[in-house]
Design a protein around this motif. Structure first.
Motif, PDB file in Angstrom:
ATOM      1  N   GLU A 160      44.769 134.712  37.367  1.00 57.93           N
ATOM      2  CA  GLU A 160      44.167 135.972  37.797  1.00 57.93           C
ATOM      3  C   GLU A 160      43.530 135.830  39.174  1.00 57.93           C
ATOM      4  N   ALA A 161      43.438 136.969  39.849  1.00 59.74           N
ATOM      5  CA  ALA A 161      42.748 137.031  41.138  1.00 59.74           C
ATOM      6  C   ALA A 161      41.274 137.309  40.870  1.00 59.74           C
ATOM      7  N   VAL A 177      42.851 136.244  49.077  1.00 59.40           N
ATOM      8  CA  VAL A 177      42.722 136.444  47.636  1.00 59.40           C
ATOM      9  C   VAL A 177      42.483 135.083  46.991  1.00 59.40           C
ATOM     10  N   THR A 178      41.441 135.005  46.180  1.00 61.68           N
ATOM     11  CA  THR A 178      41.133 133.774  45.448  1.00 61.68           C
ATOM     12  C   THR A 178      41.792 133.847  44.075  1.00 61.68           C
ATOM     13  N   VAL A 179      42.632 132.849  43.777  1.00 59.57           N
ATOM     14  CA  VAL A 179      43.388 132.819  42.521  1.00 59.57           C
ATOM     15  C   VAL A 179      42.924 131.614  41.714  1.00 59.57           C
ATOM     16  N   GLU A 180      42.648 131.855  40.433  1.00 66.57           N
ATOM     17  CA  GLU A 180      42.217 130.784  39.535  1.00 66.57           C
ATOM     18  C   GLU A 180      42.954 130.912  38.203  1.00 66.57           C
ATOM     19  N   ALA A 181      43.095 129.776  37.511  1.00 67.18           N
ATOM     20  CA  ALA A 181      43.704 129.747  36.174  1.00 67.18           C
ATOM     21  C   ALA A 181      43.024 128.648  35.375  1.00 67.18           C
ATOM     22  N   PRO A 182      41.769 128.844  34.993  1.00 70.88           N
ATOM     23  CA  PRO A 182      41.016 127.761  34.340  1.00 70.88           C
ATOM     24  C   PRO A 182      41.575 127.342  32.985  1.00 70.88           C
TER      25      PRO A 182
END
Length: 341
Positions: A160-161, A177-182
């Motif tokens: 998700e952004a 855009v900062t994208v993360e997928a913890p």
């Protein structure tokens, strides 16, 4: 009785050759005109051989007469008649052979009909009905689950952004855009990022980017809008689509271990040292993002660079200018992100 001497050529008076008779005087005269008793004619030379032979019409002129007129050549047989006899003999042999072969096959067929072979089949219902066979139960081998090269819907929802920003330079407009997928357990996932920004005037500005999401790390998507604009953005929509997944246990990783800022050029220039870890498969290319912020967290400048790929455990130096002309103070906060690309 007066003995007549033998004439030359082996002929005697009275011999008839080719319709001529030899007289006692040694002359050959036609049979019709020959006298019963002919006396030798004085003054006329006696012929020493038979009279000339008149050639038969149609016969070759070079034909040599048979010296013995009483020997007649035997008539030659017809070649067609001989060929016919030979062909008849061959046909008779072939017919006899065919009849013999047919007789052999007919005899064998009749023998099989009258004496059929016994059947040796086994009736399982009758012969084996009372036999109880217990076979051991062997579990079937199972194949290990192969890693999927695509994400499931649940996994895709984990990417998700978490934040977005729009920054304007002198002649360009940029997005971050900062994208993360913890919660994603995949070590590396390549995704496409599609952006739609709506400004206060209702205009839509679009952009597209491709990034690699590393498991457990924050990824920055940075790029340019198709056209520059000055209006403030009210809403920004980000659509992330997974493209490819790698399940490499220890993926290649490189980080910025040192950097310095050069203000001598027309635009701020960054000189950074990039160091790779000692594991993983080096990618073909790398992409490096750099963002400078002020004390309030606002963007001062940003840029993207494509450094050379250092080998495992090695370092390389990359130098690149920032996209904006504004100088960056020494107390600015820097953020770097390196990803395979």
């Amino acid at each position: 009785m007066v003995k007549i001497p033998e004439l030359p050529g082996g002929y005697q008076p009275g011999d008839v050759v080719n319709g001529h008779v030899l007289t006692e005087g040694g002359n050959w005269v036609p049979v019709e005109t020959a006298p019963t008793h002919s006396a030798p004619t004085h003054g006329a030379p006696a012929q020493s051989g038979p009279p000339p032979i008149t050639p038969t019409p149609g016969a070759p002129s070079s034909a040599t007469p048979n010296p013995n007129p009483y020997l007649r050549p035997a008539p030659q047989g017809s070649s067609r008649r001989r060929g016919g006899c030979l062909g008849g003999t061959v046909v008779a042999i072939l017919v006899s052979f065919g009849v013999g072969v047919l007789g052999i096959f007919a005899t064998r067929w009749i023998d099989r009909v009258e004496n059929p072979e016994p059947e040796w089949g086994i009736d399982l219902d009758e012969d084996w009905a009372d036999i109880d066979i217990e076979l051991p139960t062997v579990p079937l081998p199972t194949m290990p689950a192969l890693p999927s090269f695509t994400l499931s819907e649940e996994e895709a929802a984990l990417i998700e952004a978490t934040d977005w920003e729009v920054w304007h330079a002198d002649y360009t407009s940029h997005f971050l855009v900062t994208v993360e997928a913890p919660g994603l357990e995949r070590p590396r996932t390549t995704v496409s990022v599609r952006i739609e920004a709506e400004d206060v005037d209702g205009e839509i500005h679009e952009a597209t980017d491709f990034i690699t999401v590393l498991g457990g790390e924050t990824t920055l998507s940075i790029g340019l809008f198709s056209e520059p604009f000055d209006a403030e953005v009210e809403d920004l929509t980000v659509e992330i689509t997974p493209l490819m997944v790698s399940d490499e246990i220890n993926p290649y990783t490189a980080r910025v271990t040192d950097f310095e800022l050069d203000h001598a050029a027309s635009r701020p220039t960054v000189r950074a040292t990039l160091t790779a870890e000692k594991y993983g498969e080096p990618p073909t290319t790398l992409r490096m993002a750099a963002v400078a912020r002020d004390a309030d967290g606002e963007i001062l400048n940003l840029a993207i660079a494509y450094p050379s790929v250092p080998g495992l455990g090695d370092s390389t130096t990359v130098t690149f200018p920032m996209w904006g002309n504004e100088p960056v103070p020494d107390d600015a906060t820097w953020q770097f992100a390196v990803m395979p690309h």
